[in-house]
Motif scaffolding. Sequence first.
Motif, PDB file in Angstrom:
ATOM      1  N   GLY A 236       0.811  -1.206   0.000  1.00  0.00           N
ATOM      2  CA  GLY A 236       0.000   0.000   0.000  1.00  0.00           C
ATOM      3  C   GLY A 236       0.848   1.261   0.000  1.00  0.00           C
ATOM      4  N   PHE A 237       0.316   2.319  -0.591  1.00  0.00           N
ATOM      5  CA  PHE A 237       0.981   3.616  -0.608  1.00  0.00           C
ATOM      6  C   PHE A 237       0.417   4.496   0.505  1.00  0.00           C
ATOM      7  CE2 PHE A 237       1.456   2.255  -5.061  1.00  0.00           C
ATOM      8  CZ  PHE A 237       2.833   2.425  -5.207  1.00  0.00           C
ATOM      9  N   VAL A 238       1.278   5.306   1.105  1.00  0.00           N
ATOM     10  CA  VAL A 238       0.851   6.197   2.175  1.00  0.00           C
ATOM     11  C   VAL A 238       0.377   7.517   1.567  1.00  0.00           C
ATOM     12  CG1 VAL A 238       1.538   7.443   4.255  1.00  0.00           C
ATOM     13  CG2 VAL A 238       2.461   5.154   3.796  1.00  0.00           C
ATOM     14  N   VAL A 239      -0.907   7.813   1.747  1.00  0.00           N
ATOM     15  CA  VAL A 239      -1.484   9.084   1.296  1.00  0.00           C
ATOM     16  C   VAL A 239      -2.383   9.614   2.397  1.00  0.00           C
ATOM     17  CG1 VAL A 239      -1.432   8.476  -1.157  1.00  0.00           C
ATOM     18  CG2 VAL A 239      -3.478   7.937   0.203  1.00  0.00           C
ATOM     19  N   LYS A 240      -2.695  10.909   2.336  1.00  0.00           N
ATOM     20  CA  LYS A 240      -3.670  11.489   3.249  1.00  0.00           C
ATOM     21  C   LYS A 240      -5.060  11.232   2.690  1.00  0.00           C
ATOM     22  CE  LYS A 240      -5.024  15.742   5.610  1.00  0.00           C
ATOM     23  NZ  LYS A 240      -4.739  17.196   5.794  1.00  0.00           N
ATOM     24  N   VAL A 241      -5.845  10.428   3.365  1.00  0.00           N
ATOM     25  CA  VAL A 241      -7.147  10.011   2.864  1.00  0.00           C
ATOM     26  C   VAL A 241      -8.171  11.130   3.052  1.00  0.00           C
ATOM     27  CG1 VAL A 241      -9.053   8.377   3.158  1.00  0.00           C
ATOM     28  CG2 VAL A 241      -6.683   7.571   3.280  1.00  0.00           C
ATOM     29  N   VAL A 242      -8.838  11.490   1.941  1.00  0.00           N
ATOM     30  CA  VAL A 242      -9.963  12.431   1.993  1.00  0.00           C
ATOM     31  C   VAL A 242     -11.259  11.654   2.148  1.00  0.00           C
ATOM     32  CG1 VAL A 242     -11.263  14.171   0.718  1.00  0.00           C
ATOM     33  CG2 VAL A 242      -8.767  14.194   0.681  1.00  0.00           C
ATOM     34  N   ASP A 243     -11.510  10.703   1.250  1.00  0.00           N
ATOM     35  CA  ASP A 243     -12.577   9.724   1.441  1.00  0.00           C
ATOM     36  C   ASP A 243     -12.251   8.477   0.630  1.00  0.00           C
ATOM     37  OD1 ASP A 243     -14.145   9.517  -1.123  1.00  0.00           O
ATOM     38  OD2 ASP A 243     -14.556  11.635  -0.751  1.00  0.00           O
ATOM     39  N   THR A 244     -12.785   7.354   1.069  1.00  0.00           N
ATOM     40  CA  THR A 244     -12.483   6.072   0.427  1.00  0.00           C
ATOM     41  C   THR A 244     -13.485   5.709  -0.656  1.00  0.00           C
ATOM     42  OG1 THR A 244     -13.737   4.882   2.134  1.00  0.00           O
ATOM     43  CG2 THR A 244     -11.370   5.181   2.505  1.00  0.00           C
ATOM     44  N   VAL A 245     -14.475   6.570  -0.913  1.00  0.00           N
ATOM     45  CA  VAL A 245     -15.520   6.261  -1.890  1.00  0.00           C
ATOM     46  C   VAL A 245     -14.902   6.084  -3.278  1.00  0.00           C
ATOM     47  CG1 VAL A 245     -17.648   7.059  -2.969  1.00  0.00           C
ATOM     48  CG2 VAL A 245     -17.219   7.549  -0.552  1.00  0.00           C
ATOM     49  N   GLY A 246     -15.120   4.911  -3.875  1.00  0.00           N
ATOM     50  CA  GLY A 246     -14.668   4.656  -5.231  1.00  0.00           C
ATOM     51  C   GLY A 246     -13.223   4.232  -5.363  1.00  0.00           C
ATOM     52  N   ALA A 247     -12.443   4.274  -4.286  1.00  0.00           N
ATOM     53  CA  ALA A 247     -11.033   3.915  -4.388  1.00  0.00           C
ATOM     54  C   ALA A 247     -10.863   2.455  -4.808  1.00  0.00           C
ATOM     55  CB  ALA A 247     -10.328   4.175  -3.059  1.00  0.00           C
ATOM     56  N   GLY A 248     -11.659   1.569  -4.218  1.00  0.00           N
ATOM     57  CA  GLY A 248     -11.578   0.153  -4.581  1.00  0.00           C
ATOM     58  C   GLY A 248     -12.034  -0.120  -6.003  1.00  0.00           C
ATOM     59  N   ASP A 249     -12.984   0.683  -6.494  1.00  0.00           N
ATOM     60  CA  ASP A 249     -13.464   0.511  -7.869  1.00  0.00           C
ATOM     61  C   ASP A 249     -12.369   0.888  -8.866  1.00  0.00           C
ATOM     62  OD1 ASP A 249     -15.932  -0.025  -6.635  1.00  0.00           O
ATOM     63  OD2 ASP A 249     -16.503   2.084  -6.734  1.00  0.00           O
ATOM     64  N   SER A 250     -11.720   2.016  -8.642  1.00  0.00           N
ATOM     65  CA  SER A 250     -10.637   2.425  -9.530  1.00  0.00           C
ATOM     66  C   SER A 250      -9.468   1.447  -9.446  1.00  0.00           C
ATOM     67  CB  SER A 250     -10.168   3.842  -9.172  1.00  0.00           C
ATOM     68  OG  SER A 250     -11.077   4.806  -9.651  1.00  0.00           O
ATOM     69  N   TYR A 251      -9.201   0.960  -8.247  1.00  0.00           N
ATOM     70  CA  TYR A 251      -8.158  -0.059  -8.061  1.00  0.00           C
ATOM     71  C   TYR A 251      -8.449  -1.274  -8.934  1.00  0.00           C
ATOM     72  CZ  TYR A 251      -5.735  -3.923  -5.714  1.00  0.00           C
ATOM     73  OH  TYR A 251      -4.966  -5.047  -5.448  1.00  0.00           O
ATOM     74  N   LEU A 252      -9.683  -1.773  -8.871  1.00  0.00           N
ATOM     75  CA  LEU A 252     -10.036  -2.971  -9.630  1.00  0.00           C
ATOM     76  C   LEU A 252      -9.971  -2.717 -11.129  1.00  0.00           C
ATOM     77  CD1 LEU A 252     -11.026  -5.869  -9.832  1.00  0.00           C
ATOM     78  CD2 LEU A 252     -13.365  -5.025  -9.491  1.00  0.00           C
ATOM     79  N   ALA A 253     -10.471  -1.582 -11.579  1.00  0.00           N
ATOM     80  CA  ALA A 253     -10.414  -1.253 -13.008  1.00  0.00           C
ATOM     81  C   ALA A 253      -8.973  -1.249 -13.496  1.00  0.00           C
ATOM     82  CB  ALA A 253     -11.069   0.104 -13.261  1.00  0.00           C
ATOM     83  N   ALA A 254      -8.087  -0.624 -12.713  1.00  0.00           N
ATOM     84  CA  ALA A 254      -6.677  -0.554 -13.096  1.00  0.00           C
ATOM     85  C   ALA A 254      -6.030  -1.931 -13.088  1.00  0.00           C
ATOM     86  CB  ALA A 254      -5.935   0.389 -12.140  1.00  0.00           C
ATOM     87  N   LEU A 255      -6.362  -2.738 -12.097  1.00  0.00           N
ATOM     88  CA  LEU A 255      -5.774  -4.078 -11.988  1.00  0.00           C
ATOM     89  C   LEU A 255      -6.156  -4.949 -13.180  1.00  0.00           C
ATOM     90  CD1 LEU A 255      -4.157  -6.088 -10.269  1.00  0.00           C
ATOM     91  CD2 LEU A 255      -6.304  -6.686  -9.115  1.00  0.00           C
ATOM     92  N   ILE A 256      -7.441  -4.965 -13.518  1.00  0.00           N
ATOM     93  CA  ILE A 256      -7.899  -5.785 -14.640  1.00  0.00           C
ATOM     94  C   ILE A 256      -7.311  -5.283 -15.953  1.00  0.00           C
ATOM     95  CG2 ILE A 256      -9.934  -6.472 -15.979  1.00  0.00           C
ATOM     96  CD1 ILE A 256      -9.630  -7.970 -13.335  1.00  0.00           C
ATOM     97  N   ALA A 257      -7.292  -3.966 -16.138  1.00  0.00           N
ATOM     98  CA  ALA A 257      -6.741  -3.400 -17.369  1.00  0.00           C
ATOM     99  C   ALA A 257      -5.286  -3.806 -17.558  1.00  0.00           C
ATOM    100  CB  ALA A 257      -6.875  -1.880 -17.352  1.00  0.00           C
ATOM    101  N   LYS A 258      -4.495  -3.726 -16.496  1.00  0.00           N
ATOM    102  CA  LYS A 258      -3.071  -4.069 -16.582  1.00  0.00           C
ATOM    103  C   LYS A 258      -2.857  -5.574 -16.736  1.00  0.00           C
ATOM    104  CE  LYS A 258      -0.046  -0.654 -16.381  1.00  0.00           C
ATOM    105  NZ  LYS A 258       1.028  -0.507 -17.389  1.00  0.00           N
TER     106      LYS A 258
END
Length: 300
Positions: A236-258
Amino acid sequence: MFKNNSLKAVSFGEILFDVFGEEKKVGGAPLNLALRTRSFGFPVTMISAVGNDKNGQELKKYIAENGVNIDTIITQQEHETGIVQVNLNERGSATYNIKFPSAWDFIEINADIKKAVWQADIFFFGSLACRNTVSKDTLFELLKSNPDMYKVFDVNLRAPHYTIELLKELMDISDFIKFNDDEILEIASALGFQSDSLEENILFIAENTHTKAICVTRGKHGSILLWEGAFYYHKGFVVKVVDTVGAGDSYLAALIAKLISDKQPQKALDFASAIGAVVASRPGANPEIESSEIERLMES
């Protein structure tokens, strides 16, 4: 950004507005997946429904402007466009109050939808779209209609809108399953398996659903991927979290694409982790992301 971006993707399920206090943002996990996948250059079709109302018009306009095909988004006359009240805690983690019924609970199959799925190489779906029998029946019919497409199940549990029997059916038909750590432990336990080891739980699910590819996200602690019999990890990367909404969705899209483009699991996991971290550091589910941001984060 990617090779093989002629592969066609479809995403099935809820499209809606996430409401944060007085502010609303485009959302719905399947839509977040569609938008992020399209940003990587892949042709994407969204299968869903909106109401005959202002929110529905705004959603379709936004989706089309972002390059996602909206020909298979039905306009429902009897039900309003979906709304979700989002509440964030002090860590930016979200809880959801999901309006029922909403237009996306009534996705009825038609010729355009059948054609899009028949032509698809990748099919994204989740469990929430099954909370009503109309969309559930459509989803199962579509999943069985094209045996050649790669079926990606984003589990995305939203109580009380699921049963273990439903989840088992969806897992059995999937080629790739994405959980968070709480979800896989809950589901494996309900199926009779007890272990604190995520790897053991992943292998249990893989064996009992005949699914060869499984990913588990662990929030700030990173993620684990089972791919072709081997485990891959990212801390995991260390970032200052604003909100977690949609983070897992973008993660999955990127993972499948790659994974589909490059077939290099560790690089795919690294890239997806960076995408998810950047989304978590921004408000809303679908912030714009520059390639340079991802490169800087991955090099840090």
